[in-house]
Design a protein around this motif. Sequence first.
Motif, PDB file in Angstrom:
ATOM      1  N   THR A  28       9.834  -9.614  -7.920  1.00 10.38           N
ATOM      2  CA  THR A  28       9.240 -10.139  -9.149  1.00 10.38           C
ATOM      3  C   THR A  28       7.847 -10.687  -8.876  1.00 10.38           C
ATOM      4  N   GLN A  29       7.766 -11.394  -7.798  1.00  9.36           N
ATOM      5  CA  GLN A  29       6.471 -11.988  -7.462  1.00  9.36           C
ATOM      6  C   GLN A  29       5.447 -10.905  -7.168  1.00  9.36           C
ATOM      7  N   ARG A  30       5.915  -9.865  -6.516  1.00  8.43           N
ATOM      8  CA  ARG A  30       4.974  -8.786  -6.231  1.00  8.43           C
ATOM      9  C   ARG A  30       4.479  -8.145  -7.518  1.00  8.43           C
ATOM     10  N   SER A  31       5.365  -8.026  -8.469  1.00 11.83           N
ATOM     11  CA  SER A  31       4.862  -7.392  -9.681  1.00 11.83           C
ATOM     12  C   SER A  31       3.953  -8.345 -10.451  1.00 11.83           C
ATOM     13  N   LYS A  32       4.269  -9.610 -10.382  1.00 11.81           N
ATOM     14  CA  LYS A  32       3.368 -10.547 -11.032  1.00 11.81           C
ATOM     15  C   LYS A  32       1.972 -10.524 -10.386  1.00 11.81           C
ATOM     16  N   PHE A  33       1.985 -10.406  -9.082  1.00 11.36           N
ATOM     17  CA  PHE A  33       0.708 -10.475  -8.370  1.00 11.36           C
ATOM     18  C   PHE A  33       0.156  -9.115  -7.966  1.00 11.36           C
ATOM     19  N   GLN A  34       0.612  -8.129  -8.639  1.00 15.90           N
ATOM     20  CA  GLN A  34       0.157  -6.785  -8.304  1.00 15.90           C
ATOM     21  C   GLN A  34      -1.370  -6.697  -8.251  1.00 15.90           C
ATOM     22  N   TRP A  35      -1.972  -7.325  -9.197  1.00 18.52           N
ATOM     23  CA  TRP A  35      -3.438  -7.284  -9.243  1.00 18.52           C
ATOM     24  C   TRP A  35      -4.048  -7.793  -7.952  1.00 18.52           C
ATOM     25  N   ALA A  36      -3.447  -8.850  -7.421  1.00 19.08           N
ATOM     26  CA  ALA A  36      -4.003  -9.450  -6.209  1.00 19.08           C
ATOM     27  C   ALA A  36      -3.697  -8.591  -4.991  1.00 19.08           C
ATOM     28  N   ILE A  37      -2.487  -8.061  -4.987  1.00 22.40           N
ATOM     29  CA  ILE A  37      -2.095  -7.227  -3.863  1.00 22.40           C
ATOM     30  C   ILE A  37      -3.015  -6.020  -3.789  1.00 22.40           C
ATOM     31  N   ASP A  38      -3.364  -5.569  -4.927  1.00 20.47           N
ATOM     32  CA  ASP A  38      -4.213  -4.394  -4.982  1.00 20.47           C
ATOM     33  C   ASP A  38      -5.657  -4.701  -4.609  1.00 20.47           C
ATOM     34  N   MET A  39      -6.135  -5.810  -5.036  1.00 21.98           N
ATOM     35  CA  MET A  39      -7.573  -6.019  -4.855  1.00 21.98           C
ATOM     36  C   MET A  39      -7.986  -6.822  -3.631  1.00 21.98           C
ATOM     37  N   ALA A  40      -7.108  -7.657  -3.124  1.00 27.36           N
ATOM     38  CA  ALA A  40      -7.563  -8.531  -2.040  1.00 27.36           C
ATOM     39  C   ALA A  40      -7.597  -7.811  -0.701  1.00 27.36           C
ATOM     40  N   THR A  41      -8.662  -8.037  -0.002  1.00 29.10           N
ATOM     41  CA  THR A  41      -8.758  -7.474   1.343  1.00 29.10           C
ATOM     42  C   THR A  41      -8.470  -8.577   2.349  1.00 29.10           C
ATOM     43  N   ALA A  42      -8.351  -8.176   3.598  1.00 27.85           N
ATOM     44  CA  ALA A  42      -7.970  -9.137   4.628  1.00 27.85           C
ATOM     45  C   ALA A  42      -8.961 -10.288   4.754  1.00 27.85           C
ATOM     46  N   ASP A  43     -10.148 -10.057   4.311  1.00 24.04           N
ATOM     47  CA  ASP A  43     -11.127 -11.134   4.490  1.00 24.04           C
ATOM     48  C   ASP A  43     -11.379 -11.925   3.210  1.00 24.04           C
ATOM     49  N   TYR A  44     -10.465 -11.820   2.287  1.00 19.49           N
ATOM     50  CA  TYR A  44     -10.648 -12.595   1.061  1.00 19.49           C
ATOM     51  C   TYR A  44     -10.756 -14.074   1.387  1.00 19.49           C
ATOM     52  N   ASN A  45     -11.689 -14.695   0.747  1.00 22.60           N
ATOM     53  CA  ASN A  45     -11.866 -16.117   0.967  1.00 22.60           C
ATOM     54  C   ASN A  45     -11.882 -16.842  -0.379  1.00 22.60           C
TER      55      ASN A  45
END
Length: 958
Positions: free
Chosen positions: A918-935
């Motif tokens: 559920t959390q993954r689907s809620k945060f899909q946008w973040a999972i998709d857009m954030a790179t390892a160096d997100y700050n």
Amino acid sequence: MSEMEDFNVPGDGGEAISNGMTNGISNGTSEHREHKEHKHRHKDKERDKDRHRDKDRHKSSHKDKDRHSSSHKSSHKDKEQGDKDRHKDKERSDKDKHRERSDRDKHRDKDKERSDKDKHRDKDKDRHRDKDKERSDKDKSRDKDKDRHRDDKRHSSSSGEKKDRDKDRDKDRRSSSHKSSHRDKDKDRHRDRDKDKERSRDKDREREKVKLEVKVEPEPVLQPMEEEMIVKEEPVESEEEDKLVISEPVKEEPVEEEEEEEEVPVVSKEEPLEEEMEEDDVPLFNRMYTKQEEEEDEDDDKPLAVRRKVKEPKEKKRKKMKEDDDDYGDFKPEKKRIKKEKKEKKPKAVKFTSAHRAEPISPSKKTKKEEEPVWKWWEETKRDDGLKWHFLEHKGPMMAENYKRLPSNVKFYYNGETMELSDLTEEAAGFYARMIEHDYTTKPVFNSNFMSDWRKLMTPKEKEKITDLKKCDFRRIHAFYVQQNEERKNRSKDERKALKETNEALIAEYGWCNIDGHKQRIGNFKIEPPGLFRGRGEHPKQGMIKKRIMPEDVIINCSKDSAVPKPPAGHRWKEVRADNTVTWLACWTENIQSQTKYVMLNAASKLKGEKDWQKYETARRLHKVVDRIREQYRLDFKSKEMRIRQRAVALYFIDKLALRAGNEKDEDQADTVGCCSLRVEHLQLYEQKNGKEYVVIFDFLGKDSIRYYNEVAVEKRVFKNLQLFKENKEPGNDLFDRLNTQILNKHLNELMDGLTAKVFRTYNASRTLQEQLELLTNSDDPVIAKVLQYNRANRAVALLCNHQRAAPKTFDKSMATLQKKIDDKRDLVEEAERECKQLKKAAKSGGSQKEKIAYEKKKKALDRLREQLEKLELSATDKEENKTIALGTSKLNYLDPRISVAWCKRYDVPIEKVYNKTQRSKFQWAIDMATADYNFMGEPMNISRSNDDDGEEEEEEE
DNA sequence: AACCAGACTTAGAAGCTTACTA
DNA sequence: TAGTAAGCTTCTAAGTCTGGTT
């Protein structure tokens, strides 16, 4: 009694129809309006009453005091202090509670005016009061309201005396209540049950804290502010030096607001603090109202009441307007409408058909959906036209199932005799019967509310007979429902499967909507079923009957050109409208507090996701200006104006401690507070405590009546200000009598566009997570250890935000089991070590090849065992640390998911370890857009563009 | 400009399902 | 395989904050 008045049911009953109708709310507006009016009237009355009630608020059910102290910013220092303090404090508080309780009781006794309700509450409380904390003597007269004192005559002697003494001040304060006027509620609210729970939680937490303190990093991390804040003390100032203008007499002070910002006021107003306090201090309230009102105020609160009454019509009117419109009456402004209409159809036609058309009916779709490519709305350009949708179609909410009568052999007994009940009466009896094992039914308030509502549903005959809840025997009914539950649990596989399928079919039918051509899941498509109101803490309305909602109560929101949901046969909707400036699909007004309930999309939807994303971007923007803001409020500590000082100190708390804003509350709600609504009784000041200087102890009930307890060392200037704010006030008075959330937020908004108090929580929570992760993560550790590190970082945030949960019932037991496992494993390891040693010897001292192999094998086995042991130990630690802390709330609401995603990517931790499905689907946008160096503390993104600037591009990841 | 209702977010508990253990 | 614990979902109460109304 008031409760009765609240419930709009016309006395008895021919209410043959559904409950819905009985409450008089169901059919449409006029009734609804009436209800609200009623409520207002009622409130006014109550307010009067309330003025005299005691407040007794501290419900103190509290839990661990410490947990918080260990938090975040203050943490490292606090940590050192250790358990001793904690224990001591606890003891103290126990004692104190006793003391307090008796004080309260005394006070209470005097208070003749209290309503029965209150009395009940008191009793209730008294039972548990042992735990309550001590209060200082002052606290005794905690009639909080400033306003309350007005009616001294009636008032208890203690407050009366004080009153005289403080007359002038009092006046002032009185009027200051603006916000506080509400508070008059003195509800003595008791939270027995909560107390119990909390008590045990306290203990647990105490334990836990100790652990955490040790474990959760040494380094400060936490509060960004801490250092800064402390450092800055200005050398010179004595208290004197901080002069301030406390009062801005109403008349003189016309402009007020504008000035706010410019701070540092005119010299002329200066006077030494203390004096000013007494004389000049004109609280907010005064400033806000006219002189005339002020005068009236002297005797009693009229203005407040008056004001309120006057407002009622507003409501009515508004509603009326809506209703006068045709079905689509509420439609949006012209421009918008046009735009919308243009856009509407295209997407609809295209996407809807392809993706969803058939869906609603077959359960199998669900799986399909999952396979469906996600709609990457975050890659689309957002138009900032203020419209939430252009096309919206859905099936309407799912109504609650009709009541089924009990089998005829399940009887209700009254006074030992069986009694046949009418439908409505029986249904309500069932609500209660189902809860008889619950703590709620031990509460007098709950019972009396239930009884009074229940009687409203009864036929005249029943009403005549059933007069005493104690004589009601619900046990058979209860047993019946218990049995039903059992049966449900014991269903066969096939039955389960069938049930699952029907459920899925329902979801398929009602659970989805088409919004702008995309199929999106609805969060709560079921109308809340009738039942008993379960308010949290000492809610004055607990036990009231939530009526059954009928289609006639429900407003539907959808596109004009969509397939409008059909009401159930024989019914009609209250209204169908097409308002695309809002996100809800349906709404109704609930009868307990007359609040609107909404059917909305679920968290994974674009509408929610976008907002969520935006929230974190706002928090990131705050990062850019936070230093300046901190600097500013620190300067404001010294302002000449009281209101500015108060604002500064409140902001300091919100920033440093992540307190909530603290809106005013009505008296018909549980007595809980946030920052702006803190009262004098909620904090204690110690120049010196446990080796720390300027310690403030916060102890109050916050949202959901969760106790907030924290001992914090603050800057000297803050401390002095607090002393000042508390001066000459009674425990029940507002700490910040010239501040409320609107004022605060207005100020914040001037500092940064979109800034409000709650942004600080988001900001500090996310920032803490990122910093803790940096601090705690060891890249060489195995995944499992990293997950623990993540959880710890998460925990630091939960602590900061005071997210608690009840310890799982079986916690001790399962902990013991786990411990045993660990012990067993440890034995195995030791044994293996021994054997290994021997083999090693054998192998070394000229052992055969065989022996060498045996040794190698053993060694491997030993490693494996060690690993297992470590794993077990880690999980025990994690478990223990999580005992009374809820990680979910912060994870879901406060932590920028991109921080977590980036962390997972950076350290090769599968995202599943951190987010469930559920959390993954809620945060899909973040999972998709954030790179390892997100700050998180990097450059904020610009999510949307307004209409006029049609520029493209939006994601500029730092 | 004050005020409040409306809209939406945040919250813990309860209920349900799945995973694990004996 | 049953019983239990953990994990997840649902439910709905309780906050925050804004914009419309007066």
